[in-house]
Design an enzyme around this catalytic site. Structure first.
Site, PDB file in Angstrom:
ATOM      1  N   HIS A  84       3.944   1.471   2.378  1.00 24.51           N
ATOM      2  CA  HIS A  84       5.155   0.749   1.965  1.00 24.51           C
ATOM      3  C   HIS A  84       5.829   1.500   0.811  1.00 24.51           C
ATOM      4  O   HIS A  84       7.056   1.587   0.731  1.00 24.51           O
ATOM      5  CB  HIS A  84       4.818  -0.674   1.504  1.00 24.51           C
ATOM      6  CG  HIS A  84       4.039  -1.462   2.512  1.00 24.51           C
ATOM      7  ND1 HIS A  84       2.756  -1.893   2.291  1.00 24.51           N
ATOM      8  CD2 HIS A  84       4.368  -1.884   3.750  1.00 24.51           C
ATOM      9  CE1 HIS A  84       2.328  -2.555   3.352  1.00 24.51           C
ATOM     10  NE2 HIS A  84       3.280  -2.561   4.254  1.00 24.51           N
ATOM     11  N   HIS A 140       0.848  -1.187   0.000  1.00 23.43           N
ATOM     12  CA  HIS A 140       0.000   0.000   0.000  1.00 23.43           C
ATOM     13  C   HIS A 140       0.891   1.247   0.000  1.00 23.43           C
ATOM     14  O   HIS A 140       2.127   1.147  -0.022  1.00 23.43           O
ATOM     15  CB  HIS A 140      -1.021  -0.016   1.135  1.00 23.43           C
ATOM     16  CG  HIS A 140      -0.454  -0.075   2.533  1.00 23.43           C
ATOM     17  ND1 HIS A 140       0.469   0.827   3.012  1.00 23.43           N
ATOM     18  CD2 HIS A 140      -0.690  -0.943   3.558  1.00 23.43           C
ATOM     19  CE1 HIS A 140       0.763   0.547   4.260  1.00 23.43           C
ATOM     20  NE2 HIS A 140       0.083  -0.546   4.625  1.00 23.43           N
ATOM     21  N   LYS A 160      -7.911  -2.176   6.154  1.00 28.53           N
ATOM     22  CA  LYS A 160      -8.830  -2.833   5.226  1.00 28.53           C
ATOM     23  C   LYS A 160     -10.271  -2.632   5.667  1.00 28.53           C
ATOM     24  O   LYS A 160     -11.158  -2.384   4.860  1.00 28.53           O
ATOM     25  CB  LYS A 160      -8.516  -4.330   5.187  1.00 28.53           C
ATOM     26  CG  LYS A 160      -7.676  -4.704   4.005  1.00 28.53           C
ATOM     27  CD  LYS A 160      -7.670  -6.190   3.835  1.00 28.53           C
ATOM     28  CE  LYS A 160      -6.930  -6.546   2.561  1.00 28.53           C
ATOM     29  NZ  LYS A 160      -6.726  -7.974   2.451  1.00 28.53           N
ATOM     30  N   CYS A 181      -3.967  -6.788  21.482  1.00 27.46           N
ATOM     31  CA  CYS A 181      -2.814  -5.967  21.132  1.00 27.46           C
ATOM     32  C   CYS A 181      -3.332  -4.554  20.844  1.00 27.46           C
ATOM     33  O   CYS A 181      -4.304  -4.384  20.099  1.00 27.46           O
ATOM     34  CB  CYS A 181      -2.132  -6.544  19.888  1.00 27.46           C
ATOM     35  SG  CYS A 181      -1.053  -5.354  19.068  1.00 27.46           S
ATOM     36  N   CYS A 189       2.038  -8.062  15.132  1.00 30.36           N
ATOM     37  CA  CYS A 189       3.343  -7.397  15.318  1.00 30.36           C
ATOM     38  C   CYS A 189       4.472  -8.369  15.025  1.00 30.36           C
ATOM     39  O   CYS A 189       5.618  -7.937  14.888  1.00 30.36           O
ATOM     40  CB  CYS A 189       3.537  -6.930  16.757  1.00 30.36           C
ATOM     41  SG  CYS A 189       2.358  -5.732  17.342  1.00 30.36           S
ATOM     42  N   LYS A 222      -6.420   5.963  10.277  1.00 31.62           N
ATOM     43  CA  LYS A 222      -5.394   4.951  10.104  1.00 31.62           C
ATOM     44  C   LYS A 222      -5.777   4.120   8.868  1.00 31.62           C
ATOM     45  O   LYS A 222      -6.968   3.864   8.645  1.00 31.62           O
ATOM     46  CB  LYS A 222      -5.395   4.054  11.358  1.00 31.62           C
ATOM     47  CG  LYS A 222      -4.288   3.050  11.390  1.00 31.62           C
ATOM     48  CD  LYS A 222      -4.325   2.314  12.741  1.00 31.62           C
ATOM     49  CE  LYS A 222      -3.187   1.346  12.864  1.00 31.62           C
ATOM     50  NZ  LYS A 222      -3.188   0.232  11.937  1.00 31.62           N
ATOM     51  N   HIS A 253      -3.025  -3.936  16.918  1.00 32.73           N
ATOM     52  CA  HIS A 253      -3.798  -4.742  15.976  1.00 32.73           C
ATOM     53  C   HIS A 253      -5.213  -5.063  16.441  1.00 32.73           C
ATOM     54  O   HIS A 253      -5.999  -5.645  15.679  1.00 32.73           O
ATOM     55  CB  HIS A 253      -3.034  -6.023  15.625  1.00 32.73           C
ATOM     56  CG  HIS A 253      -1.797  -5.741  14.850  1.00 32.73           C
ATOM     57  ND1 HIS A 253      -0.573  -5.566  15.443  1.00 32.73           N
ATOM     58  CD2 HIS A 253      -1.606  -5.531  13.523  1.00 32.73           C
ATOM     59  CE1 HIS A 253       0.327  -5.284  14.515  1.00 32.73           C
ATOM     60  NE2 HIS A 253      -0.274  -5.251  13.346  1.00 32.73           N
ATOM     61  N   CYS A 279       2.048 -11.440  19.730  1.00 32.51           N
ATOM     62  CA  CYS A 279       1.053 -10.877  18.800  1.00 32.51           C
ATOM     63  C   CYS A 279       1.506 -11.192  17.378  1.00 32.51           C
ATOM     64  O   CYS A 279       2.591 -10.759  16.956  1.00 32.51           O
ATOM     65  CB  CYS A 279       0.927  -9.367  18.995  1.00 32.51           C
ATOM     66  SG  CYS A 279      -0.036  -8.617  17.667  1.00 32.51           S
TER      67      CYS A 279
HETATM   68  O1  ME8 Z   1       7.518  -4.559   9.708  1.00 32.80           O
HETATM   69  N1  ME8 Z   1       3.066   5.220   6.981  1.00 32.80           N
HETATM   70  O2  ME8 Z   1       7.096  -5.278   7.552  1.00 32.80           O
HETATM   71  P1  ME8 Z   1       5.760  -4.475   7.191  1.00 32.80           P
HETATM   72  C1  ME8 Z   1       4.383   5.168   6.694  1.00 32.80           C
HETATM   73  N2  ME8 Z   1       8.686  -7.294   7.855  1.00 32.80           N
HETATM   74  N3  ME8 Z   1       5.062   4.022   6.471  1.00 32.80           N
HETATM   75  C2  ME8 Z   1       4.386   2.869   6.509  1.00 32.80           C
HETATM   76  C3  ME8 Z   1       2.998   2.846   6.779  1.00 32.80           C
HETATM   77  C4  ME8 Z   1       2.329   4.096   7.019  1.00 32.80           C
HETATM   78  N4  ME8 Z   1       1.035   4.182   7.267  1.00 32.80           N
HETATM   79  N5  ME8 Z   1       2.604   1.559   6.765  1.00 32.80           N
HETATM   80  C5  ME8 Z   1       3.706   0.803   6.478  1.00 32.80           C
HETATM   81  C6  ME8 Z   1       7.726  -5.288   8.763  1.00 32.80           C
HETATM   82  N6  ME8 Z   1       4.787   1.582   6.331  1.00 32.80           N
HETATM   83  C7  ME8 Z   1       8.877  -6.276   8.795  1.00 32.80           C
HETATM   84  C8  ME8 Z   1      10.166  -5.531   8.565  1.00 32.80           C
HETATM   85  S1  ME8 Z   1      12.835  -5.466   8.246  1.00 32.80           S
HETATM   86  C9  ME8 Z   1      14.103  -6.457   8.663  1.00 32.80           C
HETATM   87  C10 ME8 Z   1      11.401  -6.376   8.637  1.00 32.80           C
HETATM   88  C11 ME8 Z   1       6.156   1.125   5.985  1.00 32.80           C
HETATM   89  O3  ME8 Z   1       5.272  -5.089   5.930  1.00 32.80           O
HETATM   90  C12 ME8 Z   1       7.205   1.544   7.021  1.00 32.80           C
HETATM   91  O4  ME8 Z   1       8.472   1.514   6.412  1.00 32.80           O
HETATM   92  O5  ME8 Z   1       4.847  -4.420   8.341  1.00 32.80           O
HETATM   93  C13 ME8 Z   1       7.129   0.421   8.027  1.00 32.80           C
HETATM   94  O6  ME8 Z   1       8.279   0.349   8.872  1.00 32.80           O
HETATM   95  C14 ME8 Z   1       7.029  -0.772   7.102  1.00 32.80           C
HETATM   96  O7  ME8 Z   1       6.177  -0.307   6.020  1.00 32.80           O
HETATM   97  C15 ME8 Z   1       6.435  -2.010   7.783  1.00 32.80           C
HETATM   98  O8  ME8 Z   1       6.292  -3.019   6.828  1.00 32.80           O
END
Ligand code: ME8
Length: 512
Positions: A21, A18, A302, A144, A130, A299, A147, A127
């Site tokens: 990311h 999204h 979905k 949590c 998380c 926030k 979540h 969780c």
């Molecule tokens: O945490 N605003 O992956 P993840 C800004 N797999 N950035 C956002 C966001 C938002 N609303 N939502 C997501 C993980 N992000 C682990 C990481 S690394 C070794 C492992 C971005 O799929 C932001 O960079 O939950 C956040 O830290 C990341 O997506 C979380 O991605």
């Protein structure tokens, strides 16, 4: 040649990407392009975090019995999203790849040998959202807090990492290296956590369906975060047994910049550096945790139906418009809000009316008054000073070097506004009426066209497709222009007289 190794988090693939990311990945792309321009050998890494319970459960919900098939499909979807958005990553790591399994095994054995892994019993909550062990203080009515789902109570024998062994070393490193954790408020937050809350952490799960097995203990799977963080080493061949592999690792490690969202600060700014210390490896130069943004004040979720798909949005507005909006709208490091109304207004006002219109009107006038060619420049006439001079570049680079992308765009828009004002003041349509003012008209038009060429350079890391469109319309070869070193390219006067311009459609057509 200096090197610049930067990474994004590797993302979970229980769903498609999204705009959140895309935000981190786009910022990383902007920086990768910027450092390439500055002449660094850049290695830009992104990828997918696959050994997670979240992904396993998503596969079940999607009725996909074959987990590997599900992971392959979803990971490909992430890679193709970045391709569609024009992301210039140099590698894409998947944590189910053999190279990663090898690296994790090597890393685990090293940390174990150094005495930082021990067996114990974990009793507490987990969780899945998380993918983290949480404490009662993280829960609200057994759910949590993030979540809003019940955390699972578990009691199991597993392996622990002696994180607390590194408390003093971490505090010292953070104090000695002010650029290590950025921005400042995240540094303060992590210092408090390390000092007052950090405990040893469980780094394996018992009888687990997914995950990399603990070396010499197959009934245990390595905890997804311990595994995932190592991806930053895997991609530069930490696990490789060949000499070639060692060359890449030697050249690129430690990483120069690890970009993350603030949600995963603790893992990256406490656990990860402690893991590296334990494995006798140097720490990354900078870990930058940016803020989170909401969608029209809510926030992204979905259930609220407000998840923004970056590819769908880019189909309407273009990749560059999304990049421009995210960087100008949200101060990097701060929380922000993403509003579709503001995107549309901003697109029409700033991109179509200001930048797009400047390009179009300058080229239209070149067509009309200069026989479709870049005119000869006589000398800097009074009031026609170069619009992109040293100060502009200095301000731009200083903003980029300090992650102040909104300010870097501000510098670019200052040039756009000054050029638009100059046209209104000098009135080329009047200058063209009189032979006596022909020289001034030529100087003015050259000045404006050279400003466009330089705007292309300023825009190249942030809005690469726009930069290329501007150069193409100026009649320049994109390849030749890009091949110039940035230091040379930004010297005023690089546009050759007499080249034929190729005016095209407005680069940002209005959207109604
Ligand atoms: O945490 N605003 O992956 P993840 C800004 N797999 N950035 C956002 C966001 C938002 N609303 N939502 C997501 C993980 N992000 C682990 C990481 S690394 C070794 C492992 C971005 O799929 C932001 O960079 O939950 C956040 O830290 C990341 O997506 C979380 O991605």
């Amino acid at each position: 040649m200096p090197k610049f190794y930067l990474s994004t988090p590797i993302y979970y693939i229980n769903d498609v990407p999204h705009i959140g990311h895309a935000y981190t990945t786009i910022v990383a792309d902007v920086l990768a392009r910027y450092h390439r321009l500055k002449g660094a050998e850049v290695f830009f890494l992104t990828g997918t975090d696959e050994n997670s319970q979240k992904n396993f459960e998503a596969a079940r919900v999607a009725d996909e019995r074959d987990l590997k098939k599900y992971l392959d499909k979803m990971s490909a979807k992430w890679q193709s999203t970045w391709d569609l958005l024009g992301i210039s990553n140099d590698d894409f790591i998947r944590t189910t790849e053999k190279r990663h399994l090898d690296a994790v095994k090597k890393f685990w054995l090293k940390v174990q040998k150094n005495g930082d892994i021990y067996q114990g019993t974990y009793e507490g909550f987990y969780c899945v959202g998380c993918e983290a062990f949480v404490t009662e203080t993280d829960l609200v009515d057994s759910n949590c807090a993030i979540h809003k789902k019940p955390a699972k109570k578990i009691k199991e024998k597993n392996y622990f990492f002696r994180l607390t062994n590194y408390r003093d070393a971490l505090i010292k490193h953070i104090a000695d290296n002010p650029d290590f954790i950025q921005p400042i408020k995240r540094r303060n937050e992590i210092i408090n956590y390390i000092k007052d809350f950090m405990t040893d952490v469980s780094i394996s799960r018992q009888n687990f369906v997914c995950g990399i097995p603990v070396p010499n203990h197959r009934q245990q799977a390595i905890y997804v975060w311990f595994d995932a963080l190592i991806n930053y080493l895997t991609a530069i061949d930490y696990g490789a047994k060949t000499i070639k592999g060692k060359v890449l690792f030697k050249k690129l490690w430690p990483a120069d910049l690890q970009l993350i969202g603030k949600d995963i600060l603790k893992f990256h700014a406490a656990l990860w550096p402690a893991m590296l210390m334990s494995a006798d490896l140097p720490l990354p130069q900078t870990i930058f945790a940016h803020g989170y943004f909401t969608i029209n004040g809510d926030k992204m979720s979905k259930s609220l139906g407000n998840v923004v798909d970056p590819v769908e949005l880019a189909k309407i507005y273009s990749n560059d418009a999304i990049r421009w909006f995210l960087l100008s709208e949200i101060k990097f490091g701060e929380d922000g809000d993403f509003s579709l109304v503001r995107l549309k207004d901003g697109y029409n006002n700033k991109l179509a009316n200001e930048l797009g219109n400047l390009v179009h009107r300058v080229l239209s006038m070149t067509e009309k008054y200069c026989d479709n060619k870049v005119p000869k420049f006589s000398a800097a006439a009074e009031g026609l000073d170069p619009l992109c001079e040293i100060d502009i570049w200095r301000d731009f680079e200083s903003a980029m070097d300090h992650f102040r992308f909104d300010e870097a765009l501000g510098v670019i828009w200052k040039v756009v506004a000054t050029a638009n004002q100059l046209i209104d003041k000098e009135k080329p349509w009047d200058l063209a009426k009189n032979d006596n003012t022909r020289g001034r008209l030529n100087d003015l038009m050259y000045n404006l066209l050279e400003t466009l060429r330089q705007l292309g350079w300023l825009l190249l890391p942030i809005m690469p497709e726009t930069a290329e469109k501007i150069w193409t319309q100026l009649g320049l070869s994109i390849e030749k222009e890009k091949a110039k070193a940035m230091d040379k390219a930004k010297i005023w006067g690089g546009l050759r007289a007499e080249i034929k311009i190729i005016k095209g459609e407005p680069i940002f057509p209005k959207i109604v």
